[in-house]
Design an enzyme around this catalytic site. Structure first.
Site, PDB file in Angstrom:
ATOM      1  N   GLY A  15      13.176  -1.493   8.785  1.00  0.00           N
ATOM      2  CA  GLY A  15      14.049  -0.338   8.549  1.00  0.00           C
ATOM      3  C   GLY A  15      14.061   0.026   7.076  1.00  0.00           C
ATOM      4  N   ARG A  76       7.631  -0.860  12.020  1.00  0.00           N
ATOM      5  CA  ARG A  76       7.712  -2.230  12.541  1.00  0.00           C
ATOM      6  C   ARG A  76       6.457  -2.398  13.391  1.00  0.00           C
ATOM      7  NH1 ARG A  76      13.374  -0.579  13.332  1.00  0.00           N
ATOM      8  NH2 ARG A  76      14.638  -1.726  11.841  1.00  0.00           N
ATOM      9  N   ASP A 107      14.045  -9.698   7.107  1.00  0.00           N
ATOM     10  CA  ASP A 107      13.526 -11.008   7.524  1.00  0.00           C
ATOM     11  C   ASP A 107      12.323 -10.906   8.463  1.00  0.00           C
ATOM     12  OD1 ASP A 107      15.126 -10.115   9.581  1.00  0.00           O
ATOM     13  OD2 ASP A 107      15.678 -12.146  10.205  1.00  0.00           O
ATOM     14  N   THR A 130      17.057  -4.285   2.789  1.00  0.00           N
ATOM     15  CA  THR A 130      17.678  -4.010   4.087  1.00  0.00           C
ATOM     16  C   THR A 130      19.134  -3.644   3.862  1.00  0.00           C
ATOM     17  OG1 THR A 130      18.515  -4.989   6.148  1.00  0.00           O
ATOM     18  CG2 THR A 130      17.955  -6.534   4.409  1.00  0.00           C
ATOM     19  N   ASP A 132      21.324  -4.275   5.874  1.00  0.00           N
ATOM     20  CA  ASP A 132      22.142  -5.251   6.609  1.00  0.00           C
ATOM     21  C   ASP A 132      22.654  -6.408   5.752  1.00  0.00           C
ATOM     22  OD1 ASP A 132      21.931  -3.832   8.917  1.00  0.00           O
ATOM     23  OD2 ASP A 132      20.322  -5.024   9.772  1.00  0.00           O
ATOM     24  N   ASP A 134      21.556  -9.300   5.348  1.00  0.00           N
ATOM     25  CA  ASP A 134      21.584 -10.579   6.074  1.00  0.00           C
ATOM     26  C   ASP A 134      20.397 -11.472   5.700  1.00  0.00           C
ATOM     27  OD1 ASP A 134      19.745  -8.853   7.174  1.00  0.00           O
ATOM     28  OD2 ASP A 134      20.101  -9.475   9.238  1.00  0.00           O
ATOM     29  N   ARG A 176      22.786  -4.519  13.796  1.00  0.00           N
ATOM     30  CA  ARG A 176      22.473  -5.033  15.133  1.00  0.00           C
ATOM     31  C   ARG A 176      22.730  -6.535  15.192  1.00  0.00           C
ATOM     32  NH1 ARG A 176      17.525  -2.058  16.882  1.00  0.00           N
ATOM     33  NH2 ARG A 176      16.549  -3.238  15.215  1.00  0.00           N
TER      34      ARG A 176
HETATM   35  O1  F6P Z   1      17.597  -1.623   8.966  1.00  0.00           O
HETATM   36  C1  F6P Z   1      18.502  -2.397   9.662  1.00  0.00           C
HETATM   37  C2  F6P Z   1      19.072  -1.575  10.770  1.00  0.00           C
HETATM   38  O2  F6P Z   1      19.598  -0.410  10.228  1.00  0.00           O
HETATM   39  C3  F6P Z   1      20.119  -2.257  11.602  1.00  0.00           C
HETATM   40  O3  F6P Z   1      21.387  -2.267  11.053  1.00  0.00           O
HETATM   41  C4  F6P Z   1      20.018  -1.434  12.835  1.00  0.00           C
HETATM   42  O4  F6P Z   1      20.536  -2.102  13.917  1.00  0.00           O
HETATM   43  C5  F6P Z   1      18.570  -1.174  12.975  1.00  0.00           C
HETATM   44  O5  F6P Z   1      18.052  -1.205  11.664  1.00  0.00           O
HETATM   45  C6  F6P Z   1      18.244   0.128  13.618  1.00  0.00           C
HETATM   46  O6  F6P Z   1      16.871   0.287  13.658  1.00  0.00           O
HETATM   47  P1  F6P Z   1      16.154   1.603  14.202  1.00  0.00           P
HETATM   48  O7  F6P Z   1      16.331   2.670  13.182  1.00  0.00           O
HETATM   49  O8  F6P Z   1      14.755   1.203  14.373  1.00  0.00           O
HETATM   50  O9  F6P Z   1      16.842   1.949  15.481  1.00  0.00           O
END
Ligand code: F6P
Length: 327
Positions: A15, A76, A107, A130, A132, A134, A176
């Site tokens: 992301g 990804r 990660d 990120t 997040d 995390d 998530r």
């Molecule tokens: O980049 C992390 C994140 O934003 C999470 O918080 C989220 O759940 C996920 O990516 C969403 O990913 P996508 O944009 O691929 O749906």
């Protein structure tokens, strides 16, 4: 410590997060300063497999420090999880003579980097990017500060209208697998409850607390829910509350991807610049397979293995602060 480098590649993966561009800029300009050739790999690992690799000069990163997203694009890549995909990726790096990589991502991206580096003995340096937050081994991840401030601005606005109508708002923020955005935005907007993936939600206690607040005529309530909480997000949570408290005026707001975009804050630009600079320094010093982070305001190196395995955990102290201040 491992071999020295002369041609390095930089990519963004997973992301996107605001500040990635500032980091790309730092990697390119630091690399050039040290006499390295720098290549941008488009679309993360997918671009490595498809040979979307281009030389970068100082001008190619002009006027990007203030922009969200990533000029290198991101993805990804499922193919990179296969041995065939990684073999093709390595062949393309060899074609361009690239002998070191900087991977800006989360990660999942580090996991890929670790496998790739073990297979082909190419030095990989991770930079935590990120929203997040995390990732273990760093106090900051690029993009978190911008994302959480976007959430805070939105929640403050929601509070205004919640207050005008005496409403209960269930607000979903991103995360998530991680509750940092929910925790920090919840604390800083004075939310009444937060629901995060790291803790099992006691729904009964939440309902009782809301009932009590109703009795006390405390009618404005904000519940901040991370998208990955165990009840499945704000819509699911609101269904349960509606059933038990049919007379409560409830609205749901899902903040969504606005949290991932936008111009990075000063903090995100600065940490991205520091970590990008340090990542190139690490390659030049011959470091292998580490993530560059910032701990106690100093550059800190964590083996990619540990950054992958040990996610950050939200401590009980944080939860206690939240509960006491929200009571
Ligand atoms: O980049 C992390 C994140 O934003 C999470 O918080 C989220 O759940 C996920 O990516 C969403 O990913 P996508 O944009 O691929 O749906």
């Amino acid at each position: 410590m491992g071999q020295k480098v002369s041609r390095i590649g930089v990519l963004t993966s997973g992301g996107d997060s605001p500040g990635m561009n500032a980091c790309i800029r730092a990697v390119v300009r630091t690399g050039l300063f040290h006499g390295l050739e720098v290549f941008g790999v488009l679309r993360g690992y997918s671009g490595m497999i498809d040979d979307e690799i281009q030389p970068m000069d100082s001008k190619s990163v002009a006027n990007i420090i203030q922009r969200g997203g990533t000029i290198l694009k991101t993805a990804r890549s499922k193919e990179f999880r296969t041995s065939e995909g990684r073999t093709r990726a390595y062949a393309n790096l060899q074609k361009h003579g690239i002998d070191g990589l900087v991977i800006i991502g989360g990660d999942g991206s580090f996991h890929g980097a670790k496998t790739f580096s073990n297979e082909f003995n190419i030095p990989c340096i991770g930079v935590p990017g990120t929203i997040d937050k995390d990732i273990a081994g760093t106090d900051f991840t690029i993009g978190f500060d911008t994302a959480v401030n976007t959430a805070v601005q939105a929640i403050d606005k929601i509070r205004d209208t919640a207050d005008a109508h005496d409403r209960l708002f269930i607000i979903e923020v991103m995360g998530r697998d991680a509750g940092y955005i929910a925790l920090h935005s919840g604390i800083s907007t004075g939310a009444e409850h937060i629901l995060i993936p790291e803790r099992k939600t006691d729904m009964e206690a939440l309902l009782i607390s809301l009932q009590e607040k109703e009795k006390r005529r405390k009618l404005v309530n904000l519940v901040v829910v991370a998208e990955g909480d165990d009840f499945g997000g704000a819509n699911e949570v609101s269904k349960i509350i509606r059933e038990r408290l049919p007379n409560t005026d409830i609205r749901v707001a899902i903040l969504g991807h606005i949290q991932r975009g936008g111009s990075p804050t000063c903090l995100d630009r600065v940490i991205a610049s520091r970590m990008g600079y340090a990542a190139v320094g690490s390659l030049i010093e011959g470091r292998h397979n580490v993530m560059v982070g910032i701990v106690n305001n100093r550059i800190h190196y964590t083996p990619l293995d540990n950054a992958v395995k040990a996610k950050q955990r939200i401590s009980e102290d944080w939860m206690k602060i939240f509960k006491i201040l929200a009571s």
